[in-house]
Design a protein around this motif. Structure first.
Motif, PDB file in Angstrom:
ATOM      1  N   LEU A  70       0.753  -1.108  -0.039  1.00 55.83           N
ATOM      2  CA  LEU A  70       0.116  -0.062  -0.034  1.00 55.83           C
ATOM      3  C   LEU A  70       0.923   1.352   0.130  1.00 55.83           C
ATOM      4  O   LEU A  70       0.544   2.356  -0.735  1.00 55.83           O
ATOM      5  N   ASN A  71       1.999   1.343   0.765  1.00 53.86           N
ATOM      6  CA  ASN A  71       2.665   2.559   0.911  1.00 53.86           C
ATOM      7  C   ASN A  71       3.541   2.659  -0.504  1.00 53.86           C
ATOM      8  O   ASN A  71       3.640   3.775  -1.041  1.00 53.86           O
ATOM      9  N   LYS A  72       4.059   1.583  -0.857  1.00 49.80           N
ATOM     10  CA  LYS A  72       4.551   1.587  -2.390  1.00 49.80           C
ATOM     11  C   LYS A  72       3.458   2.094  -3.459  1.00 49.80           C
ATOM     12  O   LYS A  72       3.916   3.019  -4.203  1.00 49.80           O
ATOM     13  N   ALA A  73       2.428   1.948  -3.581  1.00 50.81           N
ATOM     14  CA  ALA A  73       1.406   2.377  -4.316  1.00 50.81           C
ATOM     15  C   ALA A  73       1.124   3.975  -4.275  1.00 50.81           C
ATOM     16  O   ALA A  73       0.922   4.602  -5.195  1.00 50.81           O
ATOM     17  N   ALA A  74       1.108   4.298  -2.945  1.00 51.39           N
ATOM     18  CA  ALA A  74       0.894   5.639  -2.563  1.00 51.39           C
ATOM     19  C   ALA A  74       1.967   6.336  -2.975  1.00 51.39           C
ATOM     20  O   ALA A  74       1.773   7.580  -3.684  1.00 51.39           O
ATOM     21  N   SER A  75       3.229   5.786  -3.053  1.00 53.39           N
ATOM     22  CA  SER A  75       4.391   6.609  -3.034  1.00 53.39           C
ATOM     23  C   SER A  75       4.583   6.787  -4.757  1.00 53.39           C
ATOM     24  O   SER A  75       4.964   7.706  -5.250  1.00 53.39           O
ATOM     25  N   LYS A  76       3.806   5.886  -5.440  1.00 56.71           N
ATOM     26  CA  LYS A  76       3.927   5.877  -6.837  1.00 56.71           C
ATOM     27  C   LYS A  76       2.725   6.671  -7.452  1.00 56.71           C
ATOM     28  O   LYS A  76       2.799   7.190  -8.804  1.00 56.71           O
ATOM     29  N   GLY A  77       1.810   7.067  -6.551  1.00 61.94           N
ATOM     30  CA  GLY A  77       0.872   8.022  -6.903  1.00 61.94           C
ATOM     31  C   GLY A  77      -0.524   7.010  -7.402  1.00 61.94           C
ATOM     32  O   GLY A  77      -1.175   7.784  -8.079  1.00 61.94           O
ATOM     33  N   VAL A  78      -0.403   5.792  -7.202  1.00 61.32           N
ATOM     34  CA  VAL A  78      -1.341   4.994  -8.015  1.00 61.32           C
ATOM     35  C   VAL A  78      -2.333   5.262  -6.766  1.00 61.32           C
ATOM     36  O   VAL A  78      -3.928   5.559  -7.246  1.00 61.32           O
ATOM     37  N   LEU A  79      -2.369   5.208  -5.566  1.00 64.98           N
ATOM     38  CA  LEU A  79      -3.490   5.530  -4.633  1.00 64.98           C
ATOM     39  C   LEU A  79      -2.961   6.858  -3.982  1.00 64.98           C
ATOM     40  O   LEU A  79      -1.803   7.017  -3.660  1.00 64.98           O
ATOM     41  N   HIS A  80      -3.892   7.382  -3.215  1.00 67.41           N
ATOM     42  CA  HIS A  80      -3.903   8.745  -2.499  1.00 67.41           C
ATOM     43  C   HIS A  80      -3.127   8.244  -1.239  1.00 67.41           C
ATOM     44  O   HIS A  80      -3.060   7.244  -0.734  1.00 67.41           O
ATOM     45  N   LYS A  81      -2.261   9.053  -0.870  1.00 71.72           N
ATOM     46  CA  LYS A  81      -1.744   8.792   0.600  1.00 71.72           C
ATOM     47  C   LYS A  81      -2.318   8.536   1.601  1.00 71.72           C
ATOM     48  O   LYS A  81      -2.338   7.619   2.598  1.00 71.72           O
ATOM     49  N   ARG A  82      -3.474   9.218   1.956  1.00 68.38           N
ATOM     50  CA  ARG A  82      -4.534   8.958   2.992  1.00 68.38           C
ATOM     51  C   ARG A  82      -5.406   7.831   2.609  1.00 68.38           C
ATOM     52  O   ARG A  82      -5.738   7.008   3.826  1.00 68.38           O
ATOM     53  N   THR A  83      -5.432   7.390   1.657  1.00 69.09           N
ATOM     54  CA  THR A  83      -6.189   6.136   0.961  1.00 69.09           C
ATOM     55  C   THR A  83      -5.339   5.054   1.641  1.00 69.09           C
ATOM     56  O   THR A  83      -5.975   4.022   2.278  1.00 69.09           O
ATOM     57  N   ALA A  84      -4.090   5.059   1.361  1.00 71.36           N
ATOM     58  CA  ALA A  84      -3.158   3.926   1.604  1.00 71.36           C
ATOM     59  C   ALA A  84      -3.068   3.954   3.243  1.00 71.36           C
ATOM     60  O   ALA A  84      -3.304   2.801   3.833  1.00 71.36           O
ATOM     61  N   ALA A  85      -2.921   5.043   3.964  1.00 73.04           N
ATOM     62  CA  ALA A  85      -3.146   4.981   5.408  1.00 73.04           C
ATOM     63  C   ALA A  85      -4.235   4.533   5.844  1.00 73.04           C
ATOM     64  O   ALA A  85      -4.163   3.752   7.147  1.00 73.04           O
ATOM     65  N   ARG A  86      -5.174   4.828   5.443  1.00 67.74           N
ATOM     66  CA  ARG A  86      -6.853   4.348   5.781  1.00 67.74           C
ATOM     67  C   ARG A  86      -6.593   2.808   5.754  1.00 67.74           C
ATOM     68  O   ARG A  86      -7.095   2.064   6.806  1.00 67.74           O
ATOM     69  N   ARG A  87      -6.471   2.259   4.713  1.00 69.86           N
ATOM     70  CA  ARG A  87      -6.316   0.839   4.568  1.00 69.86           C
ATOM     71  C   ARG A  87      -5.371   0.084   5.397  1.00 69.86           C
ATOM     72  O   ARG A  87      -5.798  -0.793   5.869  1.00 69.86           O
ATOM     73  N   ILE A  88      -4.336   0.812   5.704  1.00 74.93           N
ATOM     74  CA  ILE A  88      -3.349   0.021   6.533  1.00 74.93           C
ATOM     75  C   ILE A  88      -3.889   0.133   7.909  1.00 74.93           C
ATOM     76  O   ILE A  88      -3.836  -0.929   8.744  1.00 74.93           O
ATOM     77  N   SER A  89      -4.308   1.211   8.307  1.00 76.93           N
ATOM     78  CA  SER A  89      -4.988   1.471   9.462  1.00 76.93           C
ATOM     79  C   SER A  89      -6.213   0.475   9.874  1.00 76.93           C
ATOM     80  O   SER A  89      -6.198  -0.225  10.904  1.00 76.93           O
ATOM     81  N   ARG A  90      -6.943   0.148   9.044  1.00 79.67           N
ATOM     82  CA  ARG A  90      -8.089  -0.902   9.044  1.00 79.67           C
ATOM     83  C   ARG A  90      -7.504  -2.157   9.340  1.00 79.67           C
ATOM     84  O   ARG A  90      -8.109  -3.070   9.887  1.00 79.67           O
ATOM     85  N   LEU A  91      -6.642  -2.723   8.409  1.00 80.15           N
ATOM     86  CA  LEU A  91      -5.962  -3.830   8.584  1.00 80.15           C
ATOM     87  C   LEU A  91      -5.489  -4.118   9.710  1.00 80.15           C
ATOM     88  O   LEU A  91      -5.568  -5.069  10.362  1.00 80.15           O
ATOM     89  N   ALA A  92      -4.714  -2.975  10.313  1.00 74.68           N
ATOM     90  CA  ALA A  92      -3.954  -3.285  11.695  1.00 74.68           C
ATOM     91  C   ALA A  92      -5.119  -3.356  12.744  1.00 74.68           C
ATOM     92  O   ALA A  92      -4.893  -4.306  13.647  1.00 74.68           O
ATOM     93  N   LYS A  93      -6.144  -2.487  12.500  1.00 71.68           N
ATOM     94  CA  LYS A  93      -7.364  -2.415  13.451  1.00 71.68           C
ATOM     95  C   LYS A  93      -8.088  -3.958  13.837  1.00 71.68           C
ATOM     96  O   LYS A  93      -7.992  -4.739  14.864  1.00 71.68           O
ATOM     97  N   ALA A  94      -7.977  -4.578  12.514  1.00 76.18           N
ATOM     98  CA  ALA A  94      -8.703  -5.853  12.276  1.00 76.18           C
ATOM     99  C   ALA A  94      -7.540  -6.892  12.820  1.00 76.18           C
ATOM    100  O   ALA A  94      -8.134  -7.889  13.615  1.00 76.18           O
TER     101      ALA A  94
END
Length: 87
Positions: free
Chosen positions: A58-82
């Protein structure tokens, strides 16, 4: 169809970018799916490894501009929370 030389070039570039973005998005989806499955199995070692891989993807996709950085952060957060919820 493109009428000018510059428009043709922009079209070629967009096709290359699209192919690159599709590949990155596919890798992200696969990593997230693997992480969710690992969380469901409740195996702690597998869970941490897959969570780390998904986060990296997710971080790699955000750094390449494929995903927005906040979208990547949100998805990582949700995975960690789960993952924490299953612990």
């Amino acid at each position: 169809m493109a009428n000018t030389k510059s428009a043709e070039k922009r079209h070629r570039q967009s096709l290359k970018r699209r192919a690159r973005n599709v590949t990155v998005r596919t890798n992200v989806k696969e990593a997230v799916k693997a992480a969710r499955e690992a969380i469901a199995t409740k195996d702690p070692a597998k869970k941490t490894d897959s969570l780390k891989a998904a986060s990296k993807s997710l971080n790699k996709a955000a750094s390449k501009g494929v995903l927005h950085k906040r979208t990547a952060a949100r998805r990582i957060s949700r995975l960690a929370k789960a993952a924490a919820k299953q612990a």
